[in-house]
Design an enzyme around this catalytic site. Structure first.
Site, PDB file in Angstrom:
ATOM      1  N   GLU A 154      40.486  42.767  38.128  1.00  0.00           N
ATOM      2  CA  GLU A 154      40.806  41.561  38.902  1.00  0.00           C
ATOM      3  C   GLU A 154      39.705  40.503  38.819  1.00  0.00           C
ATOM      4  O   GLU A 154      39.111  40.094  39.810  1.00  0.00           O
ATOM      5  CB  GLU A 154      41.097  41.934  40.360  1.00  0.00           C
ATOM      6  N   GLU A 307      49.066  47.669  39.301  1.00  0.00           N
ATOM      7  CA  GLU A 307      48.827  48.085  40.682  1.00  0.00           C
ATOM      8  C   GLU A 307      49.942  47.580  41.592  1.00  0.00           C
ATOM      9  O   GLU A 307      50.429  46.458  41.440  1.00  0.00           O
ATOM     10  CB  GLU A 307      47.511  47.520  41.227  1.00  0.00           C
TER      11      GLU A 307
END
Length: 662
Positions: A154, A307
């Site tokens: 991320e 995710e």
């Protein structure tokens, strides 16, 4: 390298998630082996936050524990998505390199104690990141368990330190070429900001009042380029020793500190993380928007959901749980729109640490729980859908998504702070199309748009000359375009468009120009002549060939056009000068779809029931149906359902079906 090489290695779609065995002991590992088999897990992401264990001292590595777990997973039939752990430097690194800690715009240097505590521009950090990526690739690059490389986690952390200032100046020299060009681009004649040496140029740190808009926009562009470069360095270090595909997980939409189009272009397979921001039907619509956007970032290629949470719905300052059946529907919602599987963060819910309350596939309650039972049901469903691997989704409608426009709406000094929710406007446009039964792409204004029948531009405050010409060409070629309020007001340097908004080529296609903007008060609502209501914004328009479809009914704008349509070339350019309420906006989108000749894939489905079609290059197709309502829905005709391996005539309440040959 593509996702297909992953699914070929797995023998079907991916199912699993982040696995952190270093948090547990041998009895738990043994249980994990059995539970993963039960849940049909075939892919585990390993090592995302393991830097402190992999490199306990600078230059000294310990791989014995990781060797053992990779071998154990491999023996259990689980492939590995091996991560570089660079999102969380270990304590020794921050003590050895305090200059690599991030600095806030206010000048405060942050300390170790959380994730993402690093400055991406610090030379010591970049060296350390390349080093550990290279060492991992040398050791595991051809391991038979390895299916995918996962760089970082991320990307998006900002910094305003002196390393950043130096790197920013290097980037600005390359972009603008000279101080004279920089001064012109940033409009530094205003407020005595004219620069006479490069050393005077800084990142947009805390200041007395408004920051320079051009400086703020260029800093966002610079930081995005720095993220892409950092990813590329690790990727290339890995590729020197391994032929497996390389990715990084994009975080949509919270970390809008990177041009996701640019970063996605560097990935062998696009992967992303998604967590709903509202419960119920809003969560389902959010899944669809996320999936459509990720697929679009990959150029329509298959992609992978890296995710999601089994029981995580963010709602302001609360984390809500999912309702029974939503784990299945949300996961299949991503697969319907092109994902090559469904992964979660994480496998087992942590008993200690900062994310102890983040949901997982195996919750604190253990396998004898609703969550794990639903996870197991999902694993069985995903295992039945292997034939979908490599197929993808096409759309005839697009919503425009420009990182420059997003960043432009974040600068200081705009006429209304209510213009700033760029992501909210993207999602709102997508939601209206989703409610109408449409599959949607996202596209940049500068993209080739001819394959779409309808394009919606919800918040293009900044629009480049190239983008304006692209939209003009789209309408001229037969497309239907909706441009919404406050669009095309500035060019790609944040300079206001003169002579009326938007940019000249787009004004030609729309047959109008904005002469004056008039923001509305917080609670002000205006009624248009067709009965719809507007909020947030209004504009004084001058038509130059366009017809007025709805007019303002009070104030100085009374009788003036609020919604216009212009025949240009073979298409139509629509302009909406206010933010319609939800009912009015849905009605407008319905009109646009009818004009563009776009119909839902399955007509007459009730609200809250999705239908999406995946197609393979060899001509096969599958239709995924998701019922988010509490009522059963009859299908137009009986069809074979891959999930049940039986004919289906009625989609149950809260149920799903995957129909071959549709």
């Amino acid at each position: 390298m593509t996702t297909r090489s992953i699914t070929d290695r797995l023998g079907g779609l991916a199912f699993g998630g982040d696995y952190n065995p270093e948090q547990w002991d041998e009895p738990v590992w043994q249980e994990d082996d059995e539970l993963m088999r039960r849940a049909r897990v075939n892919l585990a992401t390993v090592g995302v936050f393991s830097w402190a264990l992999l490199e306990p001292e600078e230059g000294r590595f310990d791989f014995a524990w990781l060797d053992a777990h990779i071998e154990r997973l491999h023996a259990n039939g689980v492939a590995v998505d091996l991560a570089t752990p660079t999102a969380s430097p270990p304590p020794w690194f921050t003590l050895a390199h305090p200059d690599a800690l991030p600095v806030t715009p206010q000048g405060a240097r942050l300390t170790h104690g959380s994730r993402d505590t690093y400055c991406l521009t610090a030379p010591a950090y970049r060296r350390a990141a390349r080093r550990i990526a290279s060492v991992l690739a040398q050791r595991y690059g051809d391991h038979p368990a390895l299916a995918l490389w996962h760089v970082h986690n991320e990307y998006g952390t900002l910094c305003h330190c002196d390393h950043t200032a130096a790197a920013f100046r290097v980037w600005l020299r390359a972009r603008h070429g000279s101080l004279d060009a920089l001064n012109e681009a940033w409009g530094t004649a205003f407020w005595s900001q004219h620069y006479t040496s490069w050393e005077q140029v800084l990142p947009p740190r805390a200041s007395q009042w408004h920051k320079n808009p051009g400086q703020a926009l260029d800093f966002r562009r610079f930081w995005s380029a720095e993220i892409v470069a950092a990813h590329r360095e690790q990727r290339d270090a890995i590729r020197a020793h391994s032929d497996r595909p390389v990715t990084t997980n994009l975080m949509l939409p919270a970390y809008q500190n990177v041009d996701l189009w640019a970063l996605a272009g560097e990935l062998d397979v696009v992967t992303s993380d998604q967590y709903p921001a509202a419960p119920g039907l809003d969560a389902a619509a959010g899944v669809a928007a996320h999936a459509d956007r990720t697929r679009s970032l990959g150029g329509g290629r298959p992609w992978l959901l890296m995710e999601q949470g089994t029981n995580t719905v963010y709602d302001g300052d609360r984390i809500l749980g999912k309702e029974p059946g939503e784990i299945m529907r949300h996961s299949l919602g991503h697969i319907a729109r092109g994902s090559e599987g469904a992964l979660f963060f994480q496998w087992r819910q942590s008993r200690a640490g900062a994310e102890s309350w983040h949901s997982a596939m195996v919750p604190h309650a253990g396998p004898d729980s609703r969550i794990f039972r639903e996870v197991t049901q999902l694993g069985e469903a995903v295992a039945r859908l292997g034939e979908l691997a490599g197929s993808t989704v096409t759309a005839s409608v697009a919503v425009l998504d420009s990182p420059d426009a997003w960043w432009a709406l974040g600068v200081d000094g705009l006429p209304s702070s209510r213009l700033g929710d760029y992501h909210g406007e993207l999602v709102r446009a997508h939601r209206a199309l989703w409610d109408a039964g449409c599959t949607v792409d996202f596209a940049r204004p500068e993209h080739e748009l001819a394959r779409y029948r309808l394009v919606v531009a919800p918040a293009l405050f900044l629009l480049s000359d190239e983008g304006a010409e692209s939209l003009r060409r789209f309408v001229d070629g037969g497309g239907t375009l909706l441009v919404q309020h406050a669009s095309g007001y500035v060019d790609d340097r944040m300079h206001a468009r003169l002579g009326g908004y938007p940019a000249a080529p787009l004004r030609e296609a729309l047959g109008m120009r904005v002469e004056e903007y008039r923001p509305l008060r917080e609670d002000e609502r205006i009624v248009l002549s067709d009965g719809s209501q507007g909020t947030v914004w209004s504009e004084l328009l001058r038509t130059e060939g366009a017809e007025t479809l709805a007019a303002y009914t009070h104030g100085m704008l009374t009788g003036g056009p609020a919604l216009t349509r212009h025949r240009f070339g073979s298409g139509h350019g629509w302009y909406l000068s206010t933010r319609l309420d939800d009912v009015g906006y849905a009605a407008l989108v319905g009109r646009l779809l009818a004009e563009a000749g776009v119909e839902p894939q399955v007509p007459d489905l009730p609200p809250g029931v999705e239908a999406v079609t995946r197609r393979s290059p060899d001509g096969r197709s599958w239709r995924v149906l998701l019922n988010h309502t509490a009522e059963p829905v009859p299908l137009p005709e009986a069809a074979h359902d891959l999930l049940t391996d039986a004919p289906v005539r009625v989609l149950p309440a809260g149920g799903c079906a995957v129909l071959r040959g549709h």
